[in-house]
Design a protein around this motif. Structure first.
Motif, PDB file in Angstrom:
ATOM      1  N   UNK A 134       0.800  -1.225   0.000  1.00  0.00           N
ATOM      2  CA  UNK A 134       0.000   0.000   0.000  1.00  0.00           C
ATOM      3  C   UNK A 134       0.830   1.271   0.000  1.00  0.00           C
ATOM      4  N   UNK A 135       0.151   2.383   0.143  1.00  0.00           N
ATOM      5  CA  UNK A 135       0.784   3.703   0.121  1.00  0.00           C
ATOM      6  C   UNK A 135       1.562   3.971   1.409  1.00  0.00           C
ATOM      7  N   UNK A 136       2.825   4.302   1.256  1.00  0.00           N
ATOM      8  CA  UNK A 136       3.685   4.496   2.426  1.00  0.00           C
ATOM      9  C   UNK A 136       4.225   5.924   2.542  1.00  0.00           C
ATOM     10  N   UNK A 137       3.694   6.848   1.792  1.00  0.00           N
ATOM     11  CA  UNK A 137       4.100   8.250   1.893  1.00  0.00           C
ATOM     12  C   UNK A 137       3.440   8.841   3.134  1.00  0.00           C
ATOM     13  N   UNK A 138       4.187   8.924   4.229  1.00  0.00           N
ATOM     14  CA  UNK A 138       3.619   9.362   5.502  1.00  0.00           C
ATOM     15  C   UNK A 138       3.448  10.880   5.598  1.00  0.00           C
ATOM     16  N   UNK A 139       3.771  11.607   4.543  1.00  0.00           N
ATOM     17  CA  UNK A 139       3.591  13.060   4.578  1.00  0.00           C
ATOM     18  C   UNK A 139       2.178  13.469   4.175  1.00  0.00           C
ATOM     19  N   UNK A 140       1.364  12.491   3.795  1.00  0.00           N
ATOM     20  CA  UNK A 140      -0.012  12.810   3.396  1.00  0.00           C
ATOM     21  C   UNK A 140      -0.968  11.708   3.831  1.00  0.00           C
ATOM     22  N   UNK A 141      -2.248  11.985   3.716  1.00  0.00           N
ATOM     23  CA  UNK A 141      -3.286  11.030   4.074  1.00  0.00           C
ATOM     24  C   UNK A 141      -3.860  10.404   2.803  1.00  0.00           C
ATOM     25  N   UNK A 142      -4.442   9.234   2.952  1.00  0.00           N
ATOM     26  CA  UNK A 142      -5.041   8.519   1.828  1.00  0.00           C
ATOM     27  C   UNK A 142      -6.473   8.140   2.182  1.00  0.00           C
TER      28      UNK A 142
END
Length: 167
Positions: A134-142
């Protein structure tokens, strides 16, 4: 999600009351409803204590009216058998623990609000999500919720339970 479902009920002419089961007022809810939709999110394999406690306190009237249970989790956003099993298991654990027997149990994909987590939870969730690709960019929400499908559920729930604007 509860607001979205309530808005869909209102759109078809029904009155919908939102009850925050974690609020003190929830302890005095009377069984005066024609139907109920309980929504709770899964964290570490279990639904919130407040939702579980509310359902346990009110299980008799919840089981005596048309009811649905929305089990909200990130696993519902994933399209693999292990994730589907995880959703089923978490919901079944809740139902077994509470004695709740809704006519509809619906897994609903939730959100991944990385920016709202403390550093430890953000790291732990990132590692779990990474294992599932899954999405692991912790600077934003999904956001994974299918809002149109949730509104359609509400309309179908009204039809299936024969509720009308007179209730």
């Amino acid at each position: 999600m509860a607001e979205h479902v309530a808005a869909a009920f209102t759109h078809v002419g029904l009155q919908a009351d939102l009850i925050d089961v974690a609020a003190p007022a929830a302890s005095s809810v009377n069984p005066m409803y024609a139907a109920a939709v309980i929504a709770g999110s899964v964290h570490l394999g279990s639904h919130q204590d407040a939702v579980r406690d509310f359902v346990k306190r009110n299980v008799d009237w919840l089981n005596s009216c048309p009811a649905a249970f929305l089990s909200v989790s990130l696993a519902a956003a994933l399209d693999d058998e292990a994730s589907r099993a995880e959703c089923r298991d978490a919901a079944q654990k809740f139902l077994d623990d509470t004695g709740f027997a809704p006519g509809i149990v619906l897994p609903v994909a939730g959100a991944l609000p990385y920016t709202q987590y403390d550093w430890f939870k953000r790291f732990a969730v990132k590692m779990m999500v990474k294992r599932h690709g899954g999405n692991t960019d912790t600077t934003r929400d999904f956001e994974y919720t299918d809002w149109a499908a949730l509104a359609q559920f509400a309309v179908e729930f009204v039809r299936a339970t024969n509720l009308d604007a007179g209730h």
